[in-house]
Design an enzyme around this catalytic site. Structure first.
Site, PDB file in Angstrom:
ATOM      1  N   GLU A 193       0.982  -1.358  -0.275  1.00 37.49           N
ATOM      2  CA  GLU A 193      -0.210   0.147  -0.562  1.00 37.49           C
ATOM      3  C   GLU A 193       0.972   1.632   0.202  1.00 37.49           C
ATOM      4  O   GLU A 193       2.015   1.143   0.929  1.00 37.49           O
ATOM      5  CB  GLU A 193      -0.999   0.021   1.272  1.00 37.49           C
ATOM      6  CG  GLU A 193      -1.730  -0.833   1.331  1.00 37.49           C
ATOM      7  CD  GLU A 193      -3.015   0.516   0.726  1.00 37.49           C
ATOM      8  OE1 GLU A 193      -2.311   1.924  -0.064  1.00 37.49           O
ATOM      9  OE2 GLU A 193      -4.204  -0.010   1.286  1.00 37.49           O
ATOM     10  N   ASP A 194       0.404   2.315  -0.571  1.00 42.01           N
ATOM     11  CA  ASP A 194       0.983   4.073  -0.990  1.00 42.01           C
ATOM     12  C   ASP A 194       0.979   4.414   0.608  1.00 42.01           C
ATOM     13  O   ASP A 194       1.758   4.413   1.426  1.00 42.01           O
ATOM     14  CB  ASP A 194       0.698   4.486  -2.083  1.00 42.01           C
ATOM     15  CG  ASP A 194      -0.562   5.094  -1.686  1.00 42.01           C
ATOM     16  OD1 ASP A 194      -1.206   4.154  -0.956  1.00 42.01           O
ATOM     17  OD2 ASP A 194      -1.837   5.570  -2.298  1.00 42.01           O
ATOM     18  N   ASP A 246      -4.186   5.502   5.786  1.00 38.35           N
ATOM     19  CA  ASP A 246      -5.032   6.580   6.427  1.00 38.35           C
ATOM     20  C   ASP A 246      -5.682   6.725   7.270  1.00 38.35           C
ATOM     21  O   ASP A 246      -6.139   6.240   8.261  1.00 38.35           O
ATOM     22  CB  ASP A 246      -5.274   7.265   5.322  1.00 38.35           C
ATOM     23  CG  ASP A 246      -5.388   8.722   5.859  1.00 38.35           C
ATOM     24  OD1 ASP A 246      -5.259   9.631   6.435  1.00 38.35           O
ATOM     25  OD2 ASP A 246      -6.223   9.760   4.804  1.00 38.35           O
ATOM     26  N   PHE A 298      -1.546  16.249   3.896  1.00 40.44           N
ATOM     27  CA  PHE A 298      -1.452  15.662   2.486  1.00 40.44           C
ATOM     28  C   PHE A 298      -0.240  15.301   1.877  1.00 40.44           C
ATOM     29  O   PHE A 298       0.057  16.712   1.319  1.00 40.44           O
ATOM     30  CB  PHE A 298      -2.747  16.101   2.168  1.00 40.44           C
ATOM     31  CG  PHE A 298      -3.480  15.746   0.394  1.00 40.44           C
ATOM     32  CD1 PHE A 298      -4.267  14.410   1.106  1.00 40.44           C
ATOM     33  CD2 PHE A 298      -2.774  15.698  -0.414  1.00 40.44           C
ATOM     34  CE1 PHE A 298      -4.344  13.402  -0.065  1.00 40.44           C
ATOM     35  CE2 PHE A 298      -2.684  14.624  -1.800  1.00 40.44           C
ATOM     36  CZ  PHE A 298      -4.211  13.365  -1.700  1.00 40.44           C
ATOM     37  N   ARG A 320       2.731  12.283  -8.875  1.00 40.95           N
ATOM     38  CA  ARG A 320       2.778  10.654  -8.979  1.00 40.95           C
ATOM     39  C   ARG A 320       4.374  10.207  -8.944  1.00 40.95           C
ATOM     40  O   ARG A 320       4.967   9.840  -8.733  1.00 40.95           O
ATOM     41  CB  ARG A 320       2.073   9.583  -9.653  1.00 40.95           C
ATOM     42  CG  ARG A 320       0.547   9.648  -9.745  1.00 40.95           C
ATOM     43  CD  ARG A 320       0.421   8.281  -9.832  1.00 40.95           C
ATOM     44  NE  ARG A 320      -1.478   8.469 -10.119  1.00 40.95           N
ATOM     45  CZ  ARG A 320      -1.819   7.827  -8.818  1.00 40.95           C
ATOM     46  NH1 ARG A 320      -1.735   7.341  -8.189  1.00 40.95           N
ATOM     47  NH2 ARG A 320      -3.212   7.873  -9.066  1.00 40.95           N
TER      48      ARG A 320
HETATM   49  P1  IMP Z   1      -7.799   5.287   3.609  1.00 42.85           P
HETATM   50  O1  IMP Z   1      -8.670   4.566   3.086  1.00 42.85           O
HETATM   51  O2  IMP Z   1      -8.390   6.135   4.370  1.00 42.85           O
HETATM   52  O3  IMP Z   1      -6.905   3.979   4.502  1.00 42.85           O
HETATM   53  O4  IMP Z   1      -6.790   5.718   3.266  1.00 42.85           O
HETATM   54  C1  IMP Z   1      -6.091   5.166   1.880  1.00 42.85           C
HETATM   55  C2  IMP Z   1      -6.191   5.532   0.454  1.00 42.85           C
HETATM   56  O5  IMP Z   1      -6.370   7.131   0.636  1.00 42.85           O
HETATM   57  C3  IMP Z   1      -4.888   5.645   0.147  1.00 42.85           C
HETATM   58  O6  IMP Z   1      -3.793   4.248  -0.637  1.00 42.85           O
HETATM   59  C4  IMP Z   1      -4.539   6.299  -1.005  1.00 42.85           C
HETATM   60  O7  IMP Z   1      -4.719   6.814  -2.407  1.00 42.85           O
HETATM   61  C5  IMP Z   1      -5.191   7.483   0.067  1.00 42.85           C
HETATM   62  N1  IMP Z   1      -5.057   9.247   0.174  1.00 42.85           N
HETATM   63  C6  IMP Z   1      -4.739   9.153   1.907  1.00 42.85           C
HETATM   64  N2  IMP Z   1      -3.716  10.115   2.574  1.00 42.85           N
HETATM   65  C7  IMP Z   1      -3.472  10.476   1.049  1.00 42.85           C
HETATM   66  C8  IMP Z   1      -2.696  11.553   1.026  1.00 42.85           C
HETATM   67  O8  IMP Z   1      -1.677  12.335   2.156  1.00 42.85           O
HETATM   68  N3  IMP Z   1      -2.243  11.646  -0.307  1.00 42.85           N
HETATM   69  C9  IMP Z   1      -2.100  10.955  -1.469  1.00 42.85           C
HETATM   70  N4  IMP Z   1      -3.328   9.934  -1.547  1.00 42.85           N
HETATM   71  C10 IMP Z   1      -3.489   9.228   0.116  1.00 42.85           C
END
Ligand code: IMP
Length: 190
Positions: A101-102, A105, A154, A167
């Protein structure tokens, strides 16, 4: 680093630090799965660059696949909805899987992915997240391998986007959006 859209980028993690940490995560995975084949599952699109660097540093037999989900719209606020856009190409049954995963959050995406992947009976399922923003967590999930724990900002770059842009940045940067009055000035009156 200013952009034409009045968005400002402040470097948070430099490319050299990213490289060092990605190599360390790869070494850890290599040690933990010694003698086994590892199947990396990258979460598109954000994890593609992390996965590409990670897989080349893993000293084991590897295979890769990708899954695509959408949690965010074009902006930077979580909609809370996870939608599958592209499923895996092949079965993960009996494999040692590392989900790549990147960023972790709210945890909504990871909790959805873990649920559907566990149903497919991998031999083991681990998670490698390049970034972790624990302060925003809604779901109780965590990664086995974390590149960097970051504050509630962010971020873009090294695969992470804002509305599909940024990206390609080599560093991970905090994106500062222009204040609403600047944005309003730029929207032409009907
Ligand atoms: P989560 O489901 O809220 O944990 O979010 C996961 C996804 O939200 C990540 O795989 C990202 O694609 C996107 N995301 C969350 N925070 C960021 C950020 O700071 N920058 C860019 N993408 C984000």
């Amino acid at each position: 680093m200013p952009s034409a859209r009045h968005e400002k980028l402040d470097v948070l993690i430099r490319r050299a630090a990213i490289e060092k940490r990605v190599h360390a995560v790869a070494r850890q995975i290599t040690a933990d799965l010694k003698g086994q084949r590892v199947h990396l599952v990258g979460v598109l699109k954000g994890a593609c660059i992390f996965l590409s660097d990670l897989v080349r540093e893993i000293g084991l037999e590897t295979s890769i696949d990708f899954i695509a989900v959408s949690t965010y719209g074009a902006g930077n606020e979580s909609s809370g909805q996870v939608r599958m856009l592209k499923d895996l190409d092949s079965s993960i049954a009996g494999l040692h899987v590392v989900l790549v995963e990147d960023i972790l959050d709210t945890g909504l995406t990871l909790s959805y992915l873990l649920r559907i992947l566990r149903q497919r009976k991998p031999k083991s399922l681990r998670v490698a997240a390049l970034l972790d923003k624990p302060s925003r967590r809604v779901k109780k999930v965590k990664a086995d391998y974390v590149g960097f724990t970051i504050p509630n900002e962010f971020v873009v770059g090294y695969g992470l986007d804002y509305a599909e842009r940024y990206r390609n940045l080599k560093d991970i940067c905090i994106l500062r959006l222009p204040p609403p009055d600047v944005l309003a000035e730029r929207i032409p009156e009907p």
